[in-house]
Design a protein around this motif. Structure first.
Motif, PDB file in Angstrom:
ATOM      1  N   THR A  55       7.388 -18.940 -11.008  1.00 41.71           N
ATOM      2  CA  THR A  55       6.664 -19.600 -12.081  1.00 41.71           C
ATOM      3  C   THR A  55       5.186 -19.567 -11.763  1.00 41.71           C
ATOM      4  O   THR A  55       4.764 -19.294 -10.652  1.00 41.71           O
ATOM      5  CB  THR A  55       7.130 -21.056 -12.239  1.00 41.71           C
ATOM      6  N   GLY A  56       4.414 -19.912 -12.722  1.00 39.69           N
ATOM      7  CA  GLY A  56       2.981 -19.944 -12.517  1.00 39.69           C
ATOM      8  C   GLY A  56       2.267 -19.654 -13.809  1.00 39.69           C
ATOM      9  O   GLY A  56       2.880 -19.445 -14.854  1.00 39.69           O
ATOM     10  N   THR A  57       0.961 -19.660 -13.737  1.00 42.18           N
ATOM     11  CA  THR A  57       0.188 -19.440 -14.945  1.00 42.18           C
ATOM     12  C   THR A  57       0.114 -17.975 -15.332  1.00 42.18           C
ATOM     13  O   THR A  57      -0.090 -17.654 -16.485  1.00 42.18           O
ATOM     14  CB  THR A  57      -1.242 -19.985 -14.756  1.00 42.18           C
ATOM     15  N   ASP A  58       0.261 -17.107 -14.370  1.00 38.96           N
ATOM     16  CA  ASP A  58       0.204 -15.679 -14.658  1.00 38.96           C
ATOM     17  C   ASP A  58       1.450 -15.014 -14.106  1.00 38.96           C
ATOM     18  O   ASP A  58       1.545 -14.755 -12.918  1.00 38.96           O
ATOM     19  CB  ASP A  58      -1.040 -15.050 -14.037  1.00 38.96           C
ATOM     20  N   ASP A  59       2.408 -14.730 -14.981  1.00 35.07           N
ATOM     21  CA  ASP A  59       3.649 -14.112 -14.508  1.00 35.07           C
ATOM     22  C   ASP A  59       3.666 -12.609 -14.743  1.00 35.07           C
ATOM     23  O   ASP A  59       4.711 -11.999 -14.830  1.00 35.07           O
ATOM     24  CB  ASP A  59       4.867 -14.782 -15.125  1.00 35.07           C
ATOM     25  N   THR A  60       2.472 -11.990 -14.785  1.00 34.18           N
ATOM     26  CA  THR A  60       2.364 -10.542 -14.911  1.00 34.18           C
ATOM     27  C   THR A  60       2.731  -9.902 -13.583  1.00 34.18           C
ATOM     28  O   THR A  60       2.170 -10.261 -12.551  1.00 34.18           O
ATOM     29  CB  THR A  60       0.924 -10.143 -15.297  1.00 34.18           C
ATOM     30  N   PRO A  61       3.661  -8.949 -13.591  1.00 34.26           N
ATOM     31  CA  PRO A  61       4.031  -8.297 -12.329  1.00 34.26           C
ATOM     32  C   PRO A  61       2.873  -7.481 -11.754  1.00 34.26           C
ATOM     33  O   PRO A  61       2.102  -6.860 -12.479  1.00 34.26           O
ATOM     34  CB  PRO A  61       5.182  -7.370 -12.718  1.00 34.26           C
ATOM     35  N   LEU A  62       2.777  -7.504 -10.442  1.00 34.93           N
ATOM     36  CA  LEU A  62       1.836  -6.676  -9.706  1.00 34.93           C
ATOM     37  C   LEU A  62       2.656  -5.661  -8.929  1.00 34.93           C
ATOM     38  O   LEU A  62       3.585  -6.034  -8.207  1.00 34.93           O
ATOM     39  CB  LEU A  62       1.002  -7.539  -8.753  1.00 34.93           C
ATOM     40  N   TYR A  63       2.324  -4.369  -9.079  1.00 36.14           N
ATOM     41  CA  TYR A  63       3.044  -3.292  -8.405  1.00 36.14           C
ATOM     42  C   TYR A  63       2.173  -2.763  -7.269  1.00 36.14           C
ATOM     43  O   TYR A  63       1.032  -2.360  -7.489  1.00 36.14           O
ATOM     44  CB  TYR A  63       3.398  -2.176  -9.397  1.00 36.14           C
ATOM     45  N   THR A  64       2.738  -2.782  -6.064  1.00 33.13           N
ATOM     46  CA  THR A  64       2.006  -2.378  -4.870  1.00 33.13           C
ATOM     47  C   THR A  64       2.853  -1.381  -4.094  1.00 33.13           C
ATOM     48  O   THR A  64       4.067  -1.550  -3.999  1.00 33.13           O
ATOM     49  CB  THR A  64       1.719  -3.601  -3.977  1.00 33.13           C
ATOM     50  N   GLN A  65       2.209  -0.378  -3.536  1.00 29.92           N
ATOM     51  CA  GLN A  65       2.933   0.579  -2.694  1.00 29.92           C
ATOM     52  C   GLN A  65       2.499   0.414  -1.242  1.00 29.92           C
ATOM     53  O   GLN A  65       1.367   0.024  -0.964  1.00 29.92           O
ATOM     54  CB  GLN A  65       2.733   2.008  -3.160  1.00 29.92           C
ATOM     55  N   PHE A  66       3.439   0.739  -0.370  1.00 26.67           N
ATOM     56  CA  PHE A  66       3.169   0.727   1.066  1.00 26.67           C
ATOM     57  C   PHE A  66       3.554   2.087   1.613  1.00 26.67           C
ATOM     58  O   PHE A  66       4.610   2.617   1.289  1.00 26.67           O
ATOM     59  CB  PHE A  66       3.962  -0.392   1.749  1.00 26.67           C
ATOM     60  N   THR A  67       2.677   2.620   2.458  1.00 29.46           N
ATOM     61  CA  THR A  67       2.873   3.979   2.967  1.00 29.46           C
ATOM     62  C   THR A  67       2.989   4.037   4.482  1.00 29.46           C
ATOM     63  O   THR A  67       3.153   5.122   5.039  1.00 29.46           O
ATOM     64  CB  THR A  67       1.714   4.884   2.525  1.00 29.46           C
ATOM     65  N   ALA A  68       2.884   2.891   5.154  1.00 29.80           N
ATOM     66  CA  ALA A  68       2.973   2.858   6.612  1.00 29.80           C
ATOM     67  C   ALA A  68       3.592   1.536   7.046  1.00 29.80           C
ATOM     68  O   ALA A  68       3.345   0.506   6.404  1.00 29.80           O
ATOM     69  CB  ALA A  68       1.595   3.017   7.235  1.00 29.80           C
ATOM     70  N   PRO A  69       4.364   1.558   8.111  1.00 30.86           N
ATOM     71  CA  PRO A  69       5.037   0.331   8.558  1.00 30.86           C
ATOM     72  C   PRO A  69       4.083  -0.822   8.833  1.00 30.86           C
ATOM     73  O   PRO A  69       4.384  -1.976   8.492  1.00 30.86           O
ATOM     74  CB  PRO A  69       5.749   0.768   9.842  1.00 30.86           C
ATOM     75  N   ASP A  70       2.921  -0.536   9.415  1.00 28.55           N
ATOM     76  CA  ASP A  70       2.000  -1.617   9.768  1.00 28.55           C
ATOM     77  C   ASP A  70       1.234  -2.170   8.570  1.00 28.55           C
ATOM     78  O   ASP A  70       0.492  -3.136   8.700  1.00 28.55           O
ATOM     79  CB  ASP A  70       1.033  -1.154  10.857  1.00 28.55           C
ATOM     80  N   ALA A  71       1.434  -1.595   7.389  1.00 24.61           N
ATOM     81  CA  ALA A  71       0.757  -2.075   6.184  1.00 24.61           C
ATOM     82  C   ALA A  71       1.486  -3.222   5.504  1.00 24.61           C
ATOM     83  O   ALA A  71       0.904  -3.927   4.676  1.00 24.61           O
ATOM     84  CB  ALA A  71       0.583  -0.922   5.196  1.00 24.61           C
ATOM     85  N   LEU A  72       2.752  -3.429   5.847  1.00 31.11           N
ATOM     86  CA  LEU A  72       3.514  -4.491   5.189  1.00 31.11           C
ATOM     87  C   LEU A  72       2.978  -5.860   5.583  1.00 31.11           C
ATOM     88  O   LEU A  72       2.798  -6.140   6.769  1.00 31.11           O
ATOM     89  CB  LEU A  72       5.002  -4.418   5.562  1.00 31.11           C
ATOM     90  N   PRO A  73       2.749  -6.723   4.603  1.00 29.29           N
ATOM     91  CA  PRO A  73       2.295  -8.074   4.937  1.00 29.29           C
ATOM     92  C   PRO A  73       3.421  -8.882   5.578  1.00 29.29           C
ATOM     93  O   PRO A  73       4.608  -8.601   5.370  1.00 29.29           O
ATOM     94  CB  PRO A  73       1.898  -8.666   3.580  1.00 29.29           C
ATOM     95  N   HIS A  74       3.017  -9.864   6.354  1.00 32.39           N
ATOM     96  CA  HIS A  74       3.992 -10.749   6.999  1.00 32.39           C
ATOM     97  C   HIS A  74       4.898 -11.362   5.929  1.00 32.39           C
ATOM     98  O   HIS A  74       4.426 -11.817   4.900  1.00 32.39           O
ATOM     99  CB  HIS A  74       3.261 -11.855   7.764  1.00 32.39           C
ATOM    100  N   GLY A  75       6.174 -11.348   6.176  1.00 29.86           N
ATOM    101  CA  GLY A  75       7.127 -11.958   5.266  1.00 29.86           C
ATOM    102  C   GLY A  75       7.721 -11.021   4.234  1.00 29.86           C
ATOM    103  O   GLY A  75       8.694 -11.381   3.571  1.00 29.86           O
ATOM    104  N   LEU A  76       7.157  -9.830   4.083  1.00 32.65           N
ATOM    105  CA  LEU A  76       7.704  -8.926   3.064  1.00 32.65           C
ATOM    106  C   LEU A  76       9.068  -8.378   3.478  1.00 32.65           C
ATOM    107  O   LEU A  76       9.984  -8.341   2.658  1.00 32.65           O
ATOM    108  CB  LEU A  76       6.745  -7.780   2.743  1.00 32.65           C
ATOM    109  N   ALA A  77       9.226  -7.956   4.718  1.00 34.47           N
ATOM    110  CA  ALA A  77      10.522  -7.398   5.143  1.00 34.47           C
ATOM    111  C   ALA A  77      11.660  -8.405   4.946  1.00 34.47           C
ATOM    112  O   ALA A  77      12.697  -8.041   4.373  1.00 34.47           O
ATOM    113  CB  ALA A  77      10.459  -6.898   6.584  1.00 34.47           C
ATOM    114  N   PRO A  78      11.521  -9.669   5.354  1.00 41.48           N
ATOM    115  CA  PRO A  78      12.605 -10.630   5.079  1.00 41.48           C
ATOM    116  C   PRO A  78      12.839 -10.838   3.576  1.00 41.48           C
ATOM    117  O   PRO A  78      13.977 -11.042   3.149  1.00 41.48           O
ATOM    118  CB  PRO A  78      12.124 -11.925   5.739  1.00 41.48           C
ATOM    119  N   ALA A  79      11.780 -10.749   2.775  1.00 38.15           N
ATOM    120  CA  ALA A  79      11.949 -10.880   1.322  1.00 38.15           C
ATOM    121  C   ALA A  79      12.729  -9.696   0.763  1.00 38.15           C
ATOM    122  O   ALA A  79      13.548  -9.853  -0.155  1.00 38.15           O
ATOM    123  CB  ALA A  79      10.590 -11.008   0.643  1.00 38.15           C
ATOM    124  N   LEU A  80      12.491  -8.485   1.313  1.00 39.15           N
ATOM    125  CA  LEU A  80      13.259  -7.312   0.893  1.00 39.15           C
ATOM    126  C   LEU A  80      14.733  -7.508   1.226  1.00 39.15           C
ATOM    127  O   LEU A  80      15.610  -7.193   0.411  1.00 39.15           O
ATOM    128  CB  LEU A  80      12.733  -6.052   1.578  1.00 39.15           C
TER     129      LEU A  80
END
Length: 182
Positions: A2-27
């Protein structure tokens, strides 16, 4: 989500060290949720073991490479809504092809165009950044996936009748689809 802006944001990752903390568990959480609900995203027999899912996510993440393997994620208000893998085949005969894998969206955001947005973004990346000419995928029959992809310009090019056995009395076709030109 939920929130005021529910527009999806599409982001690509091309290297293992580029993933933000918490993304792998979310996947892992997303993949587990989708698979346990019967989704055709790589683990066919629910309930799935989150440890196995985490190992599969780790293999995807450690294999990220700008030339050959990309992770595309959709977030809504900073929360993972869906993801997919885009890969180039390394063999020189088919290096102009790419393939989509593990296309999935969280159950709570279905019907909002996030899956379609992921597939469209992957198409742009494949064409504009990876120099690919065609994309392919294999989809599980009986799930309406050929219609979903068909609305996005993909066409069926073949089937393996009864290739997937989900239960003793539930054989499904594997549907081969292509998107060309990009």
């Amino acid at each position: 989500m939920t929130g005021t802006d529910d527009t999806p944001l599409y982001t690509q990752f091309t290297a293992p060290d580029a993933l933000p903390h918490g993304l792998a568990p979310a996947l892992v959480d997303c993949w587990t949720e989708v698979s346990d609900a019967g989704g055709a995203a790589g683990f066919p027999f629910p309930p799935v073991d989150p440890v196995e899912v985490a190992a599969a996510v780790d293999r995807i993440v450690t294999g990220l490479d700008p030339a050959g393997s990309r992770l595309v994620v959709a977030t809504v208000d900073g929360v993972l809504a869906g993801w997919l893998c885009l890969r180039r085949d390394p063999h020189p005969l088919v290096a102009h092809w790419g393939s989509l894998h593990h296309v999935q969206t969280r159950l709570g955001v279905r019907g909002r165009g996030i899956g379609a947005g992921l597939v469209r973004r992957a198409r742009e990346i494949a064409r504009d950044e990876m120099g690919l000419e065609q994309l392919r995928l294999a989809a599980r029959g009986g799930a309406g996936l050929e219609d979903f992809y068909g609305r996005l310009g993909w066409r069926e090019i073949g089937r393996w009748p009864g290739a997937l056995r989900l239960a003793a009395d539930d054989d499904r076709d594997e549907i081969l689809m292509v998107l060309t030109p990009l």
